[in-house]
Motif scaffolding. Structure first.
Motif, PDB file in Angstrom:
ATOM      1  N   TYR A 211       1.268  -1.137   4.205  1.00 29.84           N
ATOM      2  CA  TYR A 211       0.739  -2.489   4.456  1.00 29.84           C
ATOM      3  C   TYR A 211       1.103  -3.417   3.301  1.00 29.84           C
TER       4      TYR A 211
ATOM      5  N   CYS B 123       0.855  -1.192   0.000  1.00 31.43           N
ATOM      6  CA  CYS B 123       0.000   0.000   0.000  1.00 31.43           C
ATOM      7  C   CYS B 123       0.890   1.242   0.000  1.00 31.43           C
TER       8      CYS B 123
ATOM      9  N   CYS C 186      -7.320  -1.259   1.124  1.00 35.43           N
ATOM     10  CA  CYS C 186      -6.311  -1.610   2.111  1.00 35.43           C
ATOM     11  C   CYS C 186      -6.996  -1.895   3.450  1.00 35.43           C
TER      12      CYS C 186
ATOM     13  N   CYS D 251       0.068   3.484   3.501  1.00 30.20           N
ATOM     14  CA  CYS D 251       0.489   3.117   4.861  1.00 30.20           C
ATOM     15  C   CYS D 251       1.594   2.054   4.894  1.00 30.20           C
TER      16      CYS D 251
ATOM     17  N   ALA E 130      -7.178   2.641   1.846  1.00 31.17           N
ATOM     18  CA  ALA E 130      -6.825   3.194   0.530  1.00 31.17           C
ATOM     19  C   ALA E 130      -7.313   2.261  -0.582  1.00 31.17           C
TER      20      ALA E 130
ATOM     21  N   CYS F 154      -5.586   0.924   6.111  1.00 27.53           N
ATOM     22  CA  CYS F 154      -5.895   2.364   6.048  1.00 27.53           C
ATOM     23  C   CYS F 154      -7.076   2.685   5.133  1.00 27.53           C
TER      24      CYS F 154
HETATM   25 ZN   LIG Z   1      -2.882   1.186   3.489  1.00 30.81          ZN
END
Ligand SMILES: [Zn+2]
Length: 110
Positions: free
Chosen positions: A10, A5, A21, A8, A26, A24
């Motif tokens: 991830y 991601c 995501c 963040c 996204a 977060c």
């Molecule tokens: Zn994220």
């Protein structure tokens, strides 16, 4: 395949990037594919992180026992061993915590 991601950091394992995501929220357009050496490095550091977490769990159990022995205060030799165990495990736990913090700062935590 691994996807990161862009918002963040991830890391998702799968054929495709997730729709959203889970960390977060996204959208999937924010994900980019992680390839080759970078993906391998993530696998390796996951194993290292797992080892660190396993050791910390084990050591905290060991410390519980050492404290019980210390409180019983029966045999001075046993108490000495308990003291040594507490000291050694404390030192190792502190190093692991410091190391994990470094990993997180480097984004090595999946
Ligand atoms: Zn994220």
């Amino acid at each position: 395949m691994k996807w990161r991601c862009g918002v963040c950091g991830y890391i998702h394992d799968g054929e495709k990037a997730p729709d959203k995501c889970p960390k977060c929220g996204a959208p999937k357009e924010q994900f980019s594919k992680i390839e080759g050496d970078a993906a391998e490095l993530i696998e390796k550091s996951r194993k290292t992180n797992e080892m660190h977490v396993a050791i910390m769990g084990l050591y905290s159990k060991v410390q519980k026992w050492a404290k019980i022995v210390k409180n019983e205060d029966l045999d001075p030799t046993c108490v000495q061993i308990a003291d040594r165990v507490l000291k050694d495990t404390n030192e190792t736990i502190q190093s692991i915590k410091a190391e994990l913090e470094t990993h997180m700062k480097k984004g090595k935590w999946g």
